[in-house]
Structures are given as C-alpha cells and as structure tokens.
Design a protein around this motif. Structure first.
Motif, short mmCIF file in Angstrom:
data_model
loop_
_atom_site.label_atom_id
_atom_site.label_comp_id
_atom_site.label_asym_id
_atom_site.label_seq_id
_atom_site.Cartn_x
_atom_site.Cartn_y
_atom_site.Cartn_z
N GLN A 181 56.40 14.28 42.49
CA GLN A 181 54.96 14.34 42.68
C GLN A 181 54.39 15.74 42.48
O GLN A 181 53.26 15.89 42.01
CB GLN A 181 54.60 13.87 44.10
N TYR A 182 55.17 16.78 42.82
CA TYR A 182 54.62 18.13 42.87
C TYR A 182 55.02 19.01 41.69
O TYR A 182 54.26 19.89 41.29
CB TYR A 182 55.04 18.82 44.19
N PHE A 183 56.21 18.82 41.14
CA PHE A 183 56.63 19.60 39.99
C PHE A 183 56.12 18.91 38.72
O PHE A 183 56.01 17.68 38.66
CB PHE A 183 58.15 19.72 39.92
N GLU A 184 55.82 19.69 37.69
CA GLU A 184 55.41 19.12 36.41
C GLU A 184 56.66 18.69 35.64
O GLU A 184 57.53 19.52 35.37
CB GLU A 184 54.62 20.15 35.58
N THR A 185 56.73 17.41 35.33
CA THR A 185 57.89 16.87 34.61
C THR A 185 57.51 16.30 33.25
O THR A 185 58.31 15.61 32.63
CB THR A 185 58.60 15.80 35.46
N VAL A 581 54.99 30.21 55.56
CA VAL A 581 54.46 29.46 54.43
C VAL A 581 53.12 28.86 54.82
O VAL A 581 52.84 28.62 55.99
CB VAL A 581 55.43 28.35 53.98
N PRO A 582 52.27 28.61 53.82
CA PRO A 582 50.97 27.96 54.11
C PRO A 582 51.16 26.56 54.68
O PRO A 582 52.19 25.91 54.47
CB PRO A 582 50.28 27.92 52.74
N ASP A 583 50.15 26.09 55.37
CA ASP A 583 50.15 24.75 55.95
C ASP A 583 49.33 23.85 55.03
O ASP A 583 48.10 23.89 55.04
CB ASP A 583 49.55 24.78 57.36
N TYR A 584 50.03 23.04 54.24
CA TYR A 584 49.36 22.14 53.31
C TYR A 584 49.29 20.72 53.86
O TYR A 584 50.18 20.30 54.62
CB TYR A 584 50.10 22.11 51.97
N PRO A 585 48.31 19.94 53.46
CA PRO A 585 48.32 18.52 53.83
C PRO A 585 49.48 17.82 53.14
O PRO A 585 49.77 18.10 51.97
CB PRO A 585 46.96 18.01 53.34
N PRO A 586 50.15 16.90 53.83
CA PRO A 586 51.29 16.21 53.22
C PRO A 586 50.82 15.25 52.13
O PRO A 586 49.64 14.91 52.05
CB PRO A 586 51.92 15.46 54.39
N PRO A 587 51.75 14.80 51.27
CA PRO A 587 51.36 13.84 50.24
C PRO A 587 50.85 12.55 50.86
O PRO A 587 51.31 12.13 51.92
CB PRO A 587 52.66 13.61 49.46
N SER A 588 49.93 11.92 50.18
CA SER A 588 49.31 10.72 50.73
C SER A 588 50.15 9.47 50.53
O SER A 588 49.92 8.44 51.17
CB SER A 588 47.93 10.49 50.08
N GLY A 589 51.12 9.54 49.65
CA GLY A 589 51.94 8.36 49.41
C GLY A 589 52.84 8.53 48.24
O GLY A 589 52.97 9.62 47.73
#
Length: 589
Positions: A181-185, A581-589
């Motif tokens: 979800q987060y890395f560009e593939t 580390v920064p506090d990011y919102p978690p993935p939604s799904g």
C-alpha cells in the motif's frame, strides 16, 4: 604471532564439504561466516539493513556488476523523488497521499523508510526480469522447518524465540500487505511466497536441492536460507540470476560480494568493515598499557599481552579477514602474542574451550579479543573461570554475540571484565521498535511471532529497492534503487545505514550498517532481553548508546563512557529525540 596450524582447535568442517561444481571462491568465503549463524537465524535483535547511496559524483564502480552512475547522476536516472525534483528545479510534483511532504519520506511510522516517489501511471514494461510480470513481483522467503532441524530449533526455542513457521509466514504476509500500500511498486503487487527448507541448516545436499527447487519457481529474489549451508545455497541462487537478498548470503566478505554483484546484499557491515571498526576501537580504548580491566588483580598492573580467539574453517579459509584485522591492530602498536582459531562444533564446544583457554594462559595473554559466534563465549568464559583465569575480554566482529539474549549465557565473573563492539543498536521497549510499532499501528495488535525484528527488515529492504528502482525492474535497477536511498539512522537505537559512495568508507560500500556502539556486560543488572524475557544480566550501552563510524571512536575508556553506569542505557523507556517518528493515521483498509 603464532602460526595458525599450531593454534587451531580442530573439529569437523561446519556444514560439511561443498558439492562438486560449486564456485570455489564462494565456497572459501561463505565458509568464513555462514556457520556462525547456524542456530540464530530467527533470533530477534538483528541490525536493520535499509538504505544507502548518494555521495561522490565520480562515476566509479564497485567491482563486479559495475555501478554505471553515482551521486547526482544516479538520482537523476531514477524515479522522481524530492531529491531529484530539487536537482532539476521542479517544485510542483504531487507525490500522492502516502507521502509526508514535510520529511519527503513515505508516511510510515519508522525511521528507515525511503523517499517518496511520484505515483506511477502508464506501462511498467511487463516481464522485465525473471520473477517479474506486469502484475506481480515474486519473492521467496526461506524458513527452516523445526522438525527437520531439531537441534537448532531446541536452542532457538530454549532462549525464548518463536520457531513456529506458520506464525512467521503470517507476519511476513501482513507486512507485505502494508508495504504494497505504501511503497511504489509500479502497477505490480509484491508477493512473498513461503518456502520451507527440506533439511537441517547444515545439510548441504538439502540446501542445494532447495536452491534448485526455489530457482525453478523463477522468483525475482530470495530472502533467508539454510544458514549453515550458505556456501551451497547462495551460489545456486545467485548464479541463476536471482537476487540473494538480506539473510540469504550470510556475511559474505567484499571480494565475494563484488564477484556476484549485483545479486548479494548483506544485513550488516561487511566482515572487512567490522574488522576495521574493531581495530580502531581496540587501539583507542585498550591500547598498549596496563591491563586495568582484568579480573585478576595480578594482571591489572601488567602491560597488556594480546591474544585473539577467532572462528575459522578446517581449511583456514577465514584467514584473509583475520589477517586484515591483525594487520590493522599491528599498525596501531598492538601485536598478538597468539591467535587461537576454532571451528563451531556444538557437540565439542566445551571440550574445545578447555584447549583454547589453556593456550591463552600458556601465552601469558592478559587481553582476549573474541571474534565469532554468539554461543562460544559461554563455553570459553565458563572454562576460564574453571581454570582460575580472569583476563580482559574484548568483543570484536561478531554475529549476535552483542545481544543480551546470548550474553546471559556467559560467565558474568568473566564477561564484566571488558567491553565490546555493539553492531546491534541500543534498544527501546519492544513496542517502540520499527517492526513491532508498524505492525500494531496497521493492525491494532502485536504480531503472533516474537522474532519479527528479524523477519520484517528484509521484506522492507526488498520493497525499498523496488520502490527506488523504477518500473523497469531488474537486478541491476534494484541495485541502483538501493544505492539511491539516502543515508539514514545513526541515533542510539537506529544504526546508520547506507550503501555505495557516501564518504563514510574509503572504498565502495557493499555493506549495510556503517557504525557501531560500545557495550559492556553488567551481570547484576535486570531487565528484558531481545525477545521480551525478564532476567538477570544485561548489556549496557555506553554513552547512552552513541554510535561511531570509522574514524569517530572516542580516544579513551573514560571518554567512551565504559563502566559509567549513570551515562549508560540498557533499554530506553522512551526513545531519544533523534529516533522518534511522526504519528501518522493508520491505513484505512
């Protein structure tokens, strides 16, 4: 220096003989280091490899698999990142919702994450390499079957590590889900497929069969391997054009990495780099002078007499790296009165320790430098106490001997009399480490397997190389992707990691970790080890876990903070500011 033939402690060759047809150079070099991780491949607390690149713009290559470009040219040739945008004077790039535009890195709650890249649209080129299609990148994650390796499993399980292959694969799959979800593939999904080894880690025939079976699956890369048979497994993988990712190639020396480039990638520094760090540390903190740290009062007023205990094979194939260390020590006025080689033989470990300690005593050694695996110090220190021998101990290049989980097996009366090279960083509470933190952040629970500090980093490394490679994914562009990663880390709980030409090492950097801390054992301290077990006996990290690259070690024990309890740390309750580390919102799904 005594000759190695006189001082070798004999035992059968770890892992046995290599099969015919195996590349000779790899056989020699892999035997140097592969066996010393035979029973620790799943232990939590291994240093993270992730990143590198940048630096000089001279276009030099790194040996085999020559690096065609470097520095700014390498950044410009890759995907659009904040660094490339700055070089090209572009200020209107939309890096997408998964990018933290303030840091320029992807928005995962980890220190060692790569820069953002511009979201990909268009044709990714389809099948650019074996294991790569237009839709998928296949990676094999090798695991040992406890039923096939009962000795290794018993020793791993006995110190609290989870050897369950099912929970391990579940954790790996869930990390892959997050990172897809987060890395560009580039329009592909990275699939991490499990492969369970067919034999024990020292079963050479099984290792070769497994490597062939894996190659027939045509993956892009392999993570992991049968640790005591990497001299067979590694070349079977690399010679077939498959990337041998972190923990697949063991701790191969630089000449082997260059021969097989761009297919071999390490977890930590190269053995050559670890030897250089050790030589500097010893010369600055325990150079010629009284052996003041010895446990024997009679030794404390004597001038140091140095000896080294170091791992080798029956053929003496570990000799080149050892000789480099001995030479660097000699250049700093440290001559070895004796060197005692040994082979990792679990069945005869205590018997061999008796011989080794006797040789050190007979040579009048006051200061023992240890170079090797995490299990042998237990036998050596027990035997030293049995013989009434209390010298100074210095931990040099090692595989996981710098972890509390193994140090608790050492004789505390001995191991407190010295200090060592901490390749692993200072620790925070388990929930604050990258692997545990990102899992709980994404899924709201802790992973079922307690060894994810080892399981997760290689997965993230593979994603990082793919992320920075661009859509035309091949072993060469994967290499360039890793070299494009900027230098990261360097705080007390995060090693500095890099690869390529960045000014840290005088030569091209094929390793991962650049720096090391300084540790010493406190046999009376209490706390948790790397797999979360409370107990007595801890490593203390000097100066709050401060880490040093080559040329940066302190000039004295006092400056280094060795034995200063007040300035030391065992486990951080709260991570230091530079490792937050920064506090990011978690993935939604």
């Amino acid at each position: 220096m005594a000759t190695t033939d006189e001082n070798r402690v004999e035992g059968p060759p770890p892992g046995g003989d290599a099969p015919s047809g195996q590349p000779a150079t790899w056989t020699r070099a892999a035997k140097r280091y592969g066996p010393i991780a035979a029973v620790v491949a799943l232990i939590a607390g291994a240093v993270v490899v992730f990143g590198g690149g940048g630096g000089d713009d001279d276009g030099s290559d790194g040996g085999g698999g020559a690096v065609a470009v470097s520095g700014d040219e390498l950044i410009r040739s890759g995907p659009m990142t904040p660094q490339r945008a700055e070089l090209e004077g572009v200020d209107d790039v939309d890096f997408g919702p998964r990018c933290d535009t303030e840091t320029g890195r992807i928005a995962l709650p980890m220190v060692l994450v790569p820069p953002c890249v511009e979201p990909f649209e268009g044709d990714n080129g389809g099948a650019t390499s074996p294991g790569v299609t237009g839709d998928e990148v296949k990676i094999i994650y090798y695991s040992s079957d406890p039923a096939n390796d009962p000795l290794g499993a018993a020793m791993i399980g006995g110190i609290g590590a989870d050897v369950n292959a099912d929970t391990a694969q579940e954790a790996v799959d869930r990390y892959a889900d997050i990172y897809n979800q987060y890395f560009e593939t580039y329009g592909r999904t990275v699939v991490v497929e499990s492969f369970i080894g067919s034999g024990a880690s020292d079963d050479v025939a099984a290792a070769k069969a497994d490597a062939i079976a894996i190659a027939e699956k045509e993956p892009f890369a392999v993570i992991g391997g049968p640790a005591q048979s990497l001299s067979t497994f590694g070349p079977e993988i690399a010679s077939r054009g498959i990337v041998c990712g972190p923990s697949c190639s063991g701790a191969a020396p630089e000449d082997v990495i260059e021969e097989y480039a761009p297919y071999l990638w390490l977890v930590g520094p190269t053995p050559d780099q670890a030897a250089a760090l050790t030589a500097e540390m010893v010369s600055k903190l325990a150079g010629p002078g009284p052996a003041a740290m010895a446990g024997d009062p009679a030794m404390q007023g004597q001038d140091r007499v140095y000896g080294i205990v170091h791992y080798d094979t029956a053929e003496g194939e570990h000799q080149p790296v050892f000789e480099a260390l001995a030479s660097e020590l000699g250049e700093n006025g440290i001559d070895l009165a004796t060197d005692v080689e040994f082979q990792l033989d679990l069945a005869r470990m205590q018997e061999n320790a008796r011989t080794m300690i006797t040789k050190l005593k007979d040579a009048g050694v006051t200061t023992v430098i240890f170079y090797g695996d995490p299990l042998s110090p237990s036998a050596l220190t027990a035997e030293a106490t049995a013989q009434g021998y209390f010298p100074e101990w210095i931990l040099g290049p090692n595989v996981l001997a710098d972890t509390t989980i193994f140090a608790r097996g050492n004789d505390g009366q001995q191991w407190k009399n010295g200090f060592g090279l901490g390749l692993n960083p200072a620790r925070g509470e388990r929930s604050t480490t990258d692997a545990f933190r990102v899992y709980e952040w994404a899924y709201g629970e802790q992973p079922a397997n307690n060894t994810v500090r080892v399981l997760e980093p290689p997965v993230r490394t593979m994603f990082a190389g793919i992320h920075m490679a661009g859509p035309d994914l091949t072993p060469e562009t994967f290499r360039d992707g890793l070299l494009r990663l900027p230098v990261r880390g360097g705080g007390p709980t995060i090693p500095q990691v890099s690869r390529g030409e960045h000014g840290v090492w005088p030569a091209f950097d094929w390793g991962g970790v650049d720096d090391a801390g300084i540790i010493w054992g406190d046999p009376e301290a209490t706390g948790v080890d790397e797999v979360g077990r409370d107990g007595v006996g801890m490593y203390r990290y000097a100066n709050g876990g401060e880490r040093y690259a080559i040329g940066e070690f302190p000039d004295s024990l006092e400056e280094a903070g060795v034995f200063d309890v007040d300035s030391s740390v065992m486990v951080y309750d709260q991570l230091p500011d530079e490792d937050q580390v920064p506090d990011y919102p978690p993935p939604s799904g």
